[in-house]
Design a protein around this motif. Sequence first.
Motif, mmCIF file in Angstrom:
data_model
loop_
_atom_site.group_PDB
_atom_site.id
_atom_site.type_symbol
_atom_site.label_atom_id
_atom_site.label_comp_id
_atom_site.label_asym_id
_atom_site.label_seq_id
_atom_site.Cartn_x
_atom_site.Cartn_y
_atom_site.Cartn_z
ATOM 1 N N SER A 69 -0.285 -0.278 2.777
ATOM 2 C CA SER A 69 0.111 -0.492 1.382
ATOM 3 C C SER A 69 1.167 -1.587 1.327
ATOM 4 O O SER A 69 2.105 -1.600 2.135
ATOM 5 C CB SER A 69 0.684 0.796 0.791
ATOM 6 O OG SER A 69 -0.316 1.778 0.687
ATOM 7 N N GLY A 80 3.702 -5.576 -13.449
ATOM 8 C CA GLY A 80 4.008 -4.242 -13.933
ATOM 9 C C GLY A 80 5.347 -4.183 -14.639
ATOM 10 O O GLY A 80 6.081 -5.163 -14.735
ATOM 11 N N ASP A 138 9.866 6.159 -17.795
ATOM 12 C CA ASP A 138 9.381 6.401 -16.433
ATOM 13 C C ASP A 138 10.436 7.029 -15.531
ATOM 14 O O ASP A 138 10.102 7.749 -14.593
ATOM 15 C CB ASP A 138 8.928 5.083 -15.788
ATOM 16 C CG ASP A 138 7.869 4.374 -16.611
ATOM 17 O OD1 ASP A 138 6.864 5.017 -16.937
ATOM 18 O OD2 ASP A 138 8.060 3.184 -16.938
ATOM 19 N N SER A 171 9.385 7.323 -11.385
ATOM 20 C CA SER A 171 7.933 7.453 -11.324
ATOM 21 C C SER A 171 7.498 7.413 -9.862
ATOM 22 O O SER A 171 8.103 6.732 -9.031
ATOM 23 C CB SER A 171 7.286 6.295 -12.090
ATOM 24 O OG SER A 171 5.929 6.162 -11.733
ATOM 25 N N ASN A 190 5.025 5.946 -8.888
ATOM 26 C CA ASN A 190 4.449 4.620 -8.661
ATOM 27 C C ASN A 190 5.492 3.617 -8.175
ATOM 28 O O ASN A 190 5.138 2.578 -7.620
ATOM 29 C CB ASN A 190 3.793 4.085 -9.944
ATOM 30 C CG ASN A 190 2.552 4.865 -10.323
ATOM 31 O OD1 ASN A 190 1.835 5.362 -9.465
ATOM 32 N ND2 ASN A 190 2.294 4.986 -11.618
ATOM 33 N N ASN A 243 7.924 1.851 -5.845
ATOM 34 C CA ASN A 243 7.961 1.783 -4.389
ATOM 35 C C ASN A 243 8.788 0.590 -3.936
ATOM 36 O O ASN A 243 9.277 -0.198 -4.745
ATOM 37 C CB ASN A 243 6.539 1.713 -3.811
ATOM 38 C CG ASN A 243 5.785 0.491 -4.284
ATOM 39 O OD1 ASN A 243 5.857 -0.576 -3.663
ATOM 40 N ND2 ASN A 243 5.060 0.611 -5.396
ATOM 41 N N ALA A 267 6.328 -1.887 -8.981
ATOM 42 C CA ALA A 267 5.813 -0.828 -9.844
ATOM 43 C C ALA A 267 4.449 -0.335 -9.380
ATOM 44 O O ALA A 267 3.938 0.660 -9.868
ATOM 45 C CB ALA A 267 5.735 -1.326 -11.287
ATOM 46 N N ASP A 268 3.855 -1.050 -8.436
ATOM 47 C CA ASP A 268 2.538 -0.665 -7.939
ATOM 48 C C ASP A 268 2.342 -1.242 -6.535
ATOM 49 O O ASP A 268 3.120 -2.075 -6.079
ATOM 50 C CB ASP A 268 1.439 -1.180 -8.870
ATOM 51 C CG ASP A 268 0.179 -0.327 -8.782
ATOM 52 O OD1 ASP A 268 0.106 0.551 -7.900
ATOM 53 O OD2 ASP A 268 -0.735 -0.546 -9.593
ATOM 54 N N THR A 269 1.270 -0.795 -5.880
ATOM 55 C CA THR A 269 0.955 -1.305 -4.541
ATOM 56 C C THR A 269 -0.528 -1.639 -4.456
ATOM 57 O O THR A 269 -1.330 -1.237 -5.294
ATOM 58 C CB THR A 269 1.276 -0.259 -3.445
ATOM 59 O OG1 THR A 269 0.527 0.937 -3.716
ATOM 60 C CG2 THR A 269 2.750 0.053 -3.401
ATOM 61 N N ASP A 270 -0.865 -2.381 -3.434
ATOM 62 C CA ASP A 270 -2.260 -2.682 -3.120
ATOM 63 C C ASP A 270 -2.454 -2.389 -1.637
ATOM 64 O O ASP A 270 -1.492 -2.414 -0.861
ATOM 65 C CB ASP A 270 -2.565 -4.151 -3.433
ATOM 66 C CG ASP A 270 -4.061 -4.415 -3.491
ATOM 67 O OD1 ASP A 270 -4.838 -3.441 -3.400
ATOM 68 O OD2 ASP A 270 -4.451 -5.587 -3.638
#
Length: 599
Positions: A59, A65, A283, A562, A564, A566, A588-591
Amino acid sequence: MHKFILFIKEFSIYKKSEMIEAVASFSKKQFLVFFTILGAALIFVLILLAKINLMFMVSIPVSGGSINEGVVGVSTLVNPVNSFSYADKDLTALVYSGLMRKNTDGTFIPDIAESFSISPDGLNYTFILKQGLKFHNGEKITADDVIFTIEKIKDPIVKSPRKLEWDGIRIEKIDDYTVVFILTQPYISFLDNTTIGILPSSLWKSVNVNEFNVSPLNNIKAIGSGPYKIKSVTKNSDGIPEIYKLERFNQFSLGKPLIKNINIISYANEKDLLKALTSGSIDQAGGISSENTLLIKKEDYAIHEITLPRIFGIFYNRNNNKIFTDPSVVKALDLALDRQMIVDEILNGYGSIVYNPIPEKILKNEQIEKYQYPNIEEANEILEKAGWIKGEDGIRKKGGTTTKTTTKKVGGKTVSQTVKTTEPEIRLSFSLTTGDTSDFKKTTLLLKEQLNEIGVEINEKIYETGQLNQLIKNREYEALLFGQFINHESNLYSYWHSSQINDPGLNIAMYNNKKVDTILESIQKTSEIESRLEKYISLAGEFNNNIGALLLYSPKYIYITSKNLNNYSFNDITVSSDRFNSVYQWAADTDRVWKFFTK
């Protein structure tokens, strides 16, 4: 080679035709078994491939975001010079940058500074600024901006809450990108000072000093050089800022922040904040009480328990109640207190026991001697030996009329002599002054129960914040249930050195110990961390030999985010706004990508 290829083709056709004939000869039952086995094999292969894929994927945080963060209170001073409330300081931490920035491990890294050096005597700090950096409005950052900011902090008319930290420190400009700070004596926490946000002098120099706190540059038009800049401000019907919409500053000195937008939303109280959090309107939120944390569903949020250097205890005033001049009484009180019960019942477990006045982030508890608390039996024995006798009401007393009979031989005869002595009777009782908050009032009731077991009486006195502050300023209390906030190491000098006993000093324990004074003075002059550590161990030992306050607990700062969110770190936080120290790295998000793509 040509013949070999023809052979392979013929073989393939032969095998294929055989397989078709074999399958065509299957009965219905055989068909069912065959395709069941084939399906299971395919599923197994897919699962195996997926697991192999996961083994080689990781990740990574991705750009973009947004997050909505709720705070209690309204921010009206988004200004590093005058920010006072928690809401002010949160926004200031996002909008402004200082010469240095505190890293997630507690060390300091250059922010708008390129580098710095310290003279061997610890009196001169020279900073070289990065060239080419700009404020949010596009103006260049130079030494003039640094000097302007510090001069405003030191200006008595501005009344900056940071003024005390900068008194006696001179600043000189070497060139457009070099400044030197000149101290009158070594100051181990000076790098903390240099994290102060820098104002753009080109905007502020035209503001009259008497209007410094009411300028629009304090809120809707606040300009800094931090990771986020103000995009818009939504006000309520009374014209008070309610929502600050921030967007990332692509030219931030430490790199373009990952999260695109951060919205800071104000709430009147924690009840409204909690309602917004649980409803999904926001959040994340910080500073949630331990009681309300129990209402949060852990599966919906990440709950971070952060240790801040805050110490709460009973600070007694020997001048206003003489029972505290008796070392036996102080020792017995210390032994009788069940600190773990307070942490469990008042803080719902979100806290830790305090053994000494030095925060655990400076000196770990395992590095100092510990005592077994509570020990009611030993506490009672100490008081009995010291002449404190329980009365009919269960409260101990000392003094009054006592009769002592002695015998001696006179001319071969034994003669008895009775002597009556009368001393002022002292009741083992004191008043406990504290603030009008739920936690303080609950703690006071628990303390009354615990100390009653050894014959001590507590009379509680509860005050609103304004009254309480005035009583503390005048030292008008017998004992005070209160807290110390150790924002940096130099605060320990302010809290415990005898020179700080009277206002505006912060020695609310009225502690006067020459050995402790000497250790604190030595610490202030010791720049090497390891050498300071040895001195802190000595300080803790001396404090235990001559107890200066009945220290109780350190509460956790609870930050709910949140799941989400990270790429964050809250390892080393001194004040709540420090949670934003690494905000430019948050995501705010991962891939998920193959490992070799991250190299």
